[in-house]
Design a protein around this motif. Structure first.
Motif, short mmCIF file in Angstrom:
data_model
loop_
_atom_site.label_atom_id
_atom_site.label_comp_id
_atom_site.label_asym_id
_atom_site.label_seq_id
_atom_site.Cartn_x
_atom_site.Cartn_y
_atom_site.Cartn_z
N LEU A 539 4.51 6.90 3.39
CA LEU A 539 3.42 6.10 2.84
C LEU A 539 3.94 4.77 2.28
CD1 LEU A 539 1.29 8.82 1.01
CD2 LEU A 539 0.75 7.64 3.14
N GLY A 540 5.11 4.83 1.63
CA GLY A 540 5.69 3.60 1.12
C GLY A 540 6.00 2.61 2.23
N TYR A 541 6.48 3.10 3.36
CA TYR A 541 6.77 2.24 4.51
C TYR A 541 5.52 1.48 4.95
CZ TYR A 541 7.74 0.96 9.37
OH TYR A 541 7.87 0.28 10.55
N LEU A 542 4.39 2.18 5.07
CA LEU A 542 3.15 1.54 5.52
C LEU A 542 2.60 0.58 4.47
CD1 LEU A 542 1.37 4.61 7.17
CD2 LEU A 542 2.58 2.75 8.32
N VAL A 543 2.57 1.03 3.23
CA VAL A 543 1.97 0.21 2.17
C VAL A 543 2.79 -1.04 1.90
CG1 VAL A 543 1.38 0.16 -0.28
CG2 VAL A 543 0.78 2.14 1.10
N TYR A 544 4.09 -0.88 1.75
CA TYR A 544 4.94 -2.03 1.47
C TYR A 544 4.91 -3.03 2.62
CZ TYR A 544 7.04 0.19 -2.63
OH TYR A 544 7.25 0.75 -3.86
N LYS A 545 4.93 -2.52 3.83
CA LYS A 545 4.93 -3.41 4.99
C LYS A 545 3.63 -4.20 5.07
CE LYS A 545 6.79 -3.17 9.68
NZ LYS A 545 7.11 -2.27 10.81
N ASN A 546 2.51 -3.54 4.80
CA ASN A 546 1.23 -4.24 4.78
C ASN A 546 1.20 -5.33 3.72
OD1 ASN A 546 -1.87 -4.42 5.19
ND2 ASN A 546 -1.64 -3.93 3.02
N GLN A 547 1.71 -5.02 2.54
CA GLN A 547 1.70 -6.01 1.47
C GLN A 547 2.60 -7.19 1.78
OE1 GLN A 547 -0.96 -4.72 0.38
NE2 GLN A 547 -0.50 -4.90 -1.80
N LEU A 548 3.74 -6.93 2.39
CA LEU A 548 4.64 -8.02 2.75
C LEU A 548 4.04 -8.91 3.83
CD1 LEU A 548 7.98 -6.01 2.75
CD2 LEU A 548 7.42 -7.90 1.22
N ILE A 549 3.24 -8.34 4.70
CA ILE A 549 2.63 -9.11 5.78
C ILE A 549 1.48 -9.97 5.26
CG2 ILE A 549 1.31 -8.95 7.93
CD1 ILE A 549 2.84 -6.33 8.47
N ASN A 550 0.65 -9.40 4.40
CA ASN A 550 -0.61 -10.06 4.03
C ASN A 550 -0.61 -10.72 2.66
OD1 ASN A 550 -2.11 -9.30 6.41
ND2 ASN A 550 -2.18 -7.23 5.62
N VAL A 551 0.18 -10.22 1.72
CA VAL A 551 0.03 -10.64 0.33
C VAL A 551 1.17 -11.51 -0.16
CG1 VAL A 551 -0.30 -9.82 -2.04
CG2 VAL A 551 -1.30 -8.55 -0.13
N TYR A 552 2.38 -11.03 -0.04
CA TYR A 552 3.51 -11.67 -0.70
C TYR A 552 3.98 -12.91 0.06
CZ TYR A 552 3.51 -7.07 -2.80
OH TYR A 552 3.15 -5.92 -3.44
N VAL A 553 4.29 -13.93 -0.70
CA VAL A 553 4.76 -15.19 -0.13
C VAL A 553 6.14 -15.47 -0.70
CG1 VAL A 553 4.22 -17.62 0.22
CG2 VAL A 553 2.38 -15.96 -0.12
N THR A 554 7.14 -15.51 0.16
CA THR A 554 8.53 -15.62 -0.29
C THR A 554 8.88 -17.08 -0.55
OG1 THR A 554 9.08 -13.71 1.03
CG2 THR A 554 10.91 -15.08 0.28
N LYS A 555 9.35 -17.34 -1.74
CA LYS A 555 9.78 -18.71 -2.08
C LYS A 555 11.27 -18.90 -1.89
CE LYS A 555 9.89 -22.15 -5.60
NZ LYS A 555 9.46 -22.61 -6.88
N TYR A 556 12.06 -17.97 -2.33
CA TYR A 556 13.51 -18.04 -2.16
C TYR A 556 13.99 -16.71 -1.61
CZ TYR A 556 13.06 -15.82 -6.75
OH TYR A 556 12.68 -15.01 -7.78
N ASP A 557 15.12 -16.76 -0.94
CA ASP A 557 15.64 -15.58 -0.25
C ASP A 557 17.10 -15.40 -0.65
OD1 ASP A 557 16.33 -13.56 1.58
OD2 ASP A 557 14.84 -14.30 3.00
N SER A 558 17.43 -14.24 -1.17
CA SER A 558 18.81 -13.97 -1.58
C SER A 558 19.72 -13.64 -0.41
CB SER A 558 18.85 -12.83 -2.61
OG SER A 558 18.54 -11.59 -1.99
N GLY A 559 19.15 -13.53 0.78
CA GLY A 559 19.97 -13.22 1.95
C GLY A 559 20.35 -11.76 2.07
N GLY A 560 19.48 -10.87 1.59
CA GLY A 560 19.73 -9.44 1.73
C GLY A 560 20.68 -8.86 0.71
N GLU A 561 20.81 -9.50 -0.46
CA GLU A 561 21.77 -9.03 -1.46
C GLU A 561 21.37 -7.74 -2.15
OE1 GLU A 561 22.71 -12.10 -4.21
OE2 GLU A 561 23.72 -13.36 -2.72
N PHE A 562 20.17 -7.22 -1.85
CA PHE A 562 19.77 -5.95 -2.45
C PHE A 562 20.32 -4.75 -1.68
CE2 PHE A 562 16.67 -8.77 -4.37
CZ PHE A 562 16.56 -8.26 -5.65
N TRP A 563 20.80 -4.97 -0.45
CA TRP A 563 21.32 -3.83 0.30
C TRP A 563 22.58 -3.24 -0.32
CZ3 TRP A 563 20.32 0.08 3.13
CH2 TRP A 563 21.36 0.79 3.72
N PRO A 564 23.57 -4.04 -0.77
CA PRO A 564 24.72 -3.40 -1.43
C PRO A 564 24.33 -2.51 -2.60
CG PRO A 564 25.23 -5.69 -0.93
CD PRO A 564 23.77 -5.49 -0.61
N ILE A 565 23.25 -2.84 -3.31
CA ILE A 565 22.79 -1.96 -4.39
C ILE A 565 22.36 -0.62 -3.81
CG2 ILE A 565 21.10 -1.69 -6.24
CD1 ILE A 565 20.95 -4.70 -6.47
#
Length: 691
Positions: A539-565
């Motif tokens: 459910l998280g996969y579907l909900v988060y993906k929908n929100q990223l497509i339609n709602v959230y607008v990215t201003k800056y990008d860390s370049g994937g720095e959350f993956w090491p966490i």
């Protein structure tokens, strides 16, 4: 807790989730909610309003299908690399626990259920202990099944994590190489500039870099004290000097009440400009005299090449490491301006203070967690509150109290954690918003793992055994006793459904990782948790993906720095699971299982060290090879002069951002941090410079 109580809790949560998803499907169709549910489309001017019709009030799965069919390339185009990495974390968890579900269903659950000799009653009224490793008798030869399952889960998690790390590393390199020229690649932040009474900070910076970086130094830009209070103070000083140094004309008098009686926010500035124009000079000429008072001991320094900026940001500038401290400059939209003026010598004090404050906050949170844990044990709750004994003896009331109420209360208390940790990270001194979110992500993750897991486990036994920490050397044994006996009730509802259109990576990433941590820890001890985890991640996969497509607008990008966490948390969860399993096998007197677990523990640590050496440096610094190739490419294309001209405009402090606002939009239509309105404004509400 009986298994029927567990499924009652799961049923309530799944029912609530279905209702909320249906409600979301209806609300997103209403024209009045277009700003909430289609923020990104509004930013890119691709939204459309829905006419009044019956379809608007009927739930539909169209948004689910759209989210399911959206490819990674499409998500990368609209959400950036951080969005792709976040979804990959969810997909990674789905893959790992799908394998774990198969292995535990085939190997672990049958051994647990038939671990003790005796007659089983109706399975729906069986206590949960019969499905956990607690039901396996001591010295059982079937404990090899748990050890084998642990090996398979660990190998699968490590293999999937390695391939994800490798893929995300390649995506990060493509992101750096393929993106348009980034001003942050040519700039560094200098702090700890020494003070000389006879010269300004501006001249000090110019002389230093002209002398020691003569061939590569381009220019620099000072950082000034700013903020709402500072701006009002500057305007007041400006108006005072203008009035004091002139024969005040009657034409100016009608403007005075605006300064004190609800005039516009920039009334000081407006008045001072008018006064300056009366006398044939700009009002800011007087301010230049005191410009040094507003300079901070920090500056942006620009270089002619990316490689020169990289070298300058990494080397020690002087023999005193507290002076001329250099660091990579954040992206212009990523700068947290108010922290740039913090004296560098003060940062270590702030970090220690925040560490102490975080520990105190975590300890204070023991009170609600202990109370919540008490609700899961009806017998102790009845002893503590005897007047509730009659109510709690009712079947369905007891199931709701033990299965559902604790999770609700805990969730309500947890709502205060992310904003508190974000505040701590801001006070700590991060100079960029992405670093602040990354720091807050670590703090929230540590907090959740400690309070939701460790404290939940140990306070469950503290009620009946206060000497739980008497002997630290018995920690694996204590964990082996307590972990299988505790239960975790998961919720399938996502908070972001009804939240504002901003993506809090510092909140959602720790939440996903917490559930993954619980899944690894309980996989061979209490495997009934895994099916609910799979539902949550799907459910998280579907909900988060929908929100990223339609709602959230990215201003800056860390370049994937959350993956090491995510990788570090996965390895920590595996090691912790192996330590707990080692304690369990020791308690069950299975020397074979215990002996085979030790090599697995060592191999997991070696795997983590390999990944740390192989991939982690790429997430910390840009490589010389990549930057020099980019410099040569732009030089051959004749773009360098154009890039140089954009540097000062990109890092213009008073037109690009203000220090205290985290509400931002992007002129490129990429990010909206916490605002429902889409406009051509910066994080401060000021117009953005066009590039």
């Amino acid at each position: 807790m009986k298994i029927v109580a567990l499924f009652t809790s799961a049923g309530i949560n799944i029912g609530i989730c279905a209702v909320l998803l249906s409600l979301y499907s209806i609300l997103r169709k209403q024209p009045g909610n277009v700003n909430v549910y289609f923020g990104r489309r509004l930013a890119s001017k691709r939204s459309r309003r829905t006419d009044l019709c019956l379809e608007r009030f009927v739930p539909s799965p169209s948004w689910i299908l759209k989210a399911w069919h959206t490819t990674e390339d499409e998500l990368l185009a609209v959400g950036g690399l951080d969005a792709v990495v976040f979804i990959r974390i969810v997909v990674f968890s789905l893959r790992v626990f799908s394998i774990a579900a198969i292995i535990c269903t085939v190997l672990v659950l049958p051994v647990n259920y038939y671990g003790q000799e005796g007659k089983h009653k109706d399975i729906s009224f069986e206590p949960l202990e019969v499905f956990s490793i607690e039901n396996v008798k001591e010295g059982s030869k079937w404990l090899w099944a748990h050890c084998l399952a642990l090996y398979i889960i660990t190998i699968a998690a490590c293999a999937l994590s390695y391939f994800e790390f490798k893929a995300i590393t390649n995506l990060r390199l493509v992101h750096i190489i393929g993106s348009p020229p980034n001003p942050s690649h040519f700039a560094i932040v200098v702090r700890g500039i020494p003070w000389y009474p006879e010269v300004s900070y501006y001249e000090t910076v110019r002389k230093f870099f002209s002398n020691y970086h003569e061939s590569t130094y381009l220019s620099h830009q000072m950082i000034y004290k700013s903020g709402t209070v500072q701006k009002l103070k500057d305007d007041a000083e400006l108006m005072y000097k203008s009035i004091k140094g002139s024969s005040f004309d009657q034409r100016c008098k009608p403007h005075l009440p605006q300064c004190f009686c609800g005039g516009p926010r920039n009334s000081f500035k407006m008045i001072s400009n008018e006064i300056g124009s009366i006398h044939g000079r700009t009002a800011y000429d007087d301010v230049n005299i005191d410009e040094r008072k507003k300079e901070c001991a920090a500056a942006f320094v620009f270089f002619k090449t990316r490689y020169a900026a990289l070298v300058a940001s990494q080397i020690l500038q002087t023999s005193n490491p507290m002076l001329w401290v250099t660091d990579r400059a954040p992206e212009p939209h990523d700068i947290y301006w108010s922290n740039l003026c913090i004296p560098y010598r003060q940062l270590w004090i702030r970090k220690i203070a925040i560490l102490v404050a975080s520990v105190v906050f975590m300890l204070m949170f023991l009170i609600p967690v202990t109370f919540v844990q008490g609700l899961t044990q009806l017998d102790h709750l009845q002893e503590s509150l005897p007047f509730l004994k009659g109510i709690l003896e009712k079947k369905y009331v007891g199931q709701i109290v033990t299965g559902y109420l604790p999770s609700v209360i805990l969730i309500l208390f947890l709502y205060v954690v992310p904003p508190t940790m974000m505040l701590f990270s801001a006070i700590e001194g991060s100079i960029s918003r992405s670093r602040r979110k990354k720091s807050a992500c670590y703090k929230v993750l540590f907090f959740l793992i400690w309070n939701v897991f460790f404290v939940n486990v140990f306070t469950g036994s503290v009620i009946s055994q206060l000497s739980v920490f008497n002997r630290i050397t018995n920690l694996p044994e204590q964990l082996a006793k307590e972990v299988p006996a505790q239960r975790y009730i998961l919720r399938c509802k996502d908070d972001s459904l009804m939240g504002p259109p901003s993506f809090p990576y510092h909140t959602e990433t720790p939440r996903i990782l917490l559930f993954a941590f619980l899944g690894f820890t309980c996989s061979i001890l209490a495997p009934l948790i895994i099916p609910f985890l799979l539902i949550y991640f799907f459910l998280g996969y579907l909900v988060y993906k929908n929100q990223l497509i339609n709602v959230y607008v990215t201003k800056y990008d860390s370049g994937g720095e959350f993956w090491p966490i995510a990788h570090n948390t996965t390895v920590f969860a595996l090691i912790f699971t192996q330590i707990v399993a080692l304690g369990v096998f020791g308690m069950k007197r299975s020397t074979v299982a215990s002996g085979f677990t030790v090599p697995l523990l060592i191999l997991t640590i070696l795997f983590h060290e390999y990944c740390r050496q192989r991939f982690l440096p790429i997430f910390k610094d840009n490589s010389t090879q990549v930057l020099i190739d980019m410099d040569r490419r732009d030089e051959h294309a004749g773009k360098m002069e154009e890039i140089y001209d954009q540097l000062h405009a990109a890092y213009c402090q008073f037109t690009s951002a203000t220090p205290d606002s985290d509400f931002s939009t992007n002129t490129r239509g990429q990010d909206l941090e916490g605002s429902n309105q889409v406009s051509e404004t910066s994080e401060t509400g000021n117009p953005q410079p066009k590039r």
